[in-house]
Enzyme design. Structure first.
Site, PDB file in Angstrom:
ATOM      1  N   ASP A 181       0.843  -1.196   0.000  1.00 62.43           N
ATOM      2  CA  ASP A 181       0.000   0.000   0.000  1.00 62.43           C
ATOM      3  C   ASP A 181       0.880   1.248   0.000  1.00 62.43           C
ATOM      4  O   ASP A 181       2.034   1.202   0.422  1.00 62.43           O
ATOM      5  CB  ASP A 181      -0.869   0.053   1.263  1.00 62.43           C
ATOM      6  CG  ASP A 181      -1.830  -1.109   1.331  1.00 62.43           C
ATOM      7  OD1 ASP A 181      -2.185  -1.648   0.270  1.00 62.43           O
ATOM      8  OD2 ASP A 181      -2.218  -1.466   2.465  1.00 62.43           O
TER       9      ASP A 181
HETATM   10  N1  URA Z   1      -1.182  -6.055   3.534  1.00 59.54           N
HETATM   11  C1  URA Z   1      -1.663  -4.802   3.599  1.00 59.54           C
HETATM   12  O1  URA Z   1      -2.723  -4.570   4.158  1.00 59.54           O
HETATM   13  N2  URA Z   1      -0.959  -3.824   3.024  1.00 59.54           N
HETATM   14  C2  URA Z   1       0.221  -3.998   2.447  1.00 59.54           C
HETATM   15  O2  URA Z   1       0.822  -3.042   1.974  1.00 59.54           O
HETATM   16  C3  URA Z   1       0.727  -5.315   2.396  1.00 59.54           C
HETATM   17  C4  URA Z   1       0.009  -6.324   2.948  1.00 59.54           C
END
Ligand code: URA
Length: 261
Positions: free
Chosen positions: A108
């Site tokens: 993310d």
């Molecule tokens: N899970 C998430 O919620 N975000 C990420 O960036 C990676 C795994």
């Protein structure tokens, strides 16, 4: 590829970084590929170094494979281009490589931590595929204490809208109840955030400190390094449904994070 060697057409296209081997196979079967101007529809046709291969009229040049381990900073998105002009992960490498690198999987925008950048379509397809169960370790930091019952539920499983999901490992790395380390092999979008949101922690900070046995030791946020040949070979050794674990390295990473905590 040396001048004398030959390689299957679908592999040649994937190795050139054009797309994955599976997509190359489809392109060939759909008549989009030519060798020396002649349409070829058999994915395993052998290609020589001197052949000119085109896909949808684009000439394919085999390129050097590059494998980068990046410790992604916050506020960077894992797409190649963003319509809102936000900083992308490929912007971090602008002017560094002539090869087009792309991330294996995604983090993310606000998640920090390890992600591999490469132009190797085969490896990308392999590691991103759920059947290879690549272990990923995240450090979750919450504003509020995370109860022991949350950890137990993560290990037992949580019903989410796209199915039942459980983590492989979860626990406090330090005496703080606001920090939990989880190991999970699912690569589904936002999976860790969705699990914690479901269990009453919607605003977590997330850092991936280990990916496929690789750790971020000596790699500060925003820094990157080339993978060694041995590390790339180890990534290729992931077998379906079998975790290739490197316990020593992973334990070192856990200790490192315990020290930071
Ligand atoms: N899970 C998430 O919620 N975000 C990420 O960036 C990676 C795994």
């Amino acid at each position: 590829m040396t001048t004398n060697s030959e390689i299957a057409l679908n592999k040649y296209i994937a190795h050139a970084g054009y797309c994955s081997r599976r997509v190359a196979t489809d392109l060939i079967k759909n008549g989009k590929v030519r060798i020396n101007g002649i349409q070829v529809k058999t994915p395993f046709t052998l290609v020589k170094a001197t052949d000119l291969v085109t896909v949808e009229n684009n000439p394919i040049t085999p390129e050097k494979k590059i494998y980068i381990l990046l410790n992604k900073p916050k506020n960077v998105i894992c797409t190649v281009a963003d319509e809102n002009n936000r900083k992308t992960i490929t912007d971090l490498f602008a002017g560094v490589f002539k090869e087009r690198l792309y991330p294996i999987g995604r983090l993310d925008r606000s998640t920090t931590g390890l992600i591999i950048m490469t132009n190797d379509g085969d490896l990308t397809q392999r590691l991103a595929h759920p059947k290879y169960e690549v272990p990923k370790m995240y450090q979750v930091t919450s504003e509020t204490s995370i109860a022991k019952s949350v950890i137990e539920t993560l290990l037992q499983g949580v019903p989410l809208e796209d199915g039942f999901m459980k983590v492989d490992e979860a626990g406090y790395p330090t005496s703080s109840k606001k920090i939990v380390n989880v190991t999970i092999h699912s690569g589904k979008n936002h999976i860790v955030r969705r699990l914690f949101e479901e269990l009453g922690h919607p605003d977590i900070k997330l850092d991936r400190f280990s990916y496929a046995g690789l750790t971020k030791e000596k790699l500060r946020t925003g820094e990157w390094r080339h993978l060694t040949t041995q590390e790339v070979a180890a990534l290729y050794q992931y077998e379906e449904k079998e975790l290739v674990k490197e316990p020593k390295k992973i334990n070192r990473a856990k200790k490192y994070y315990a020290r930071l905590g």
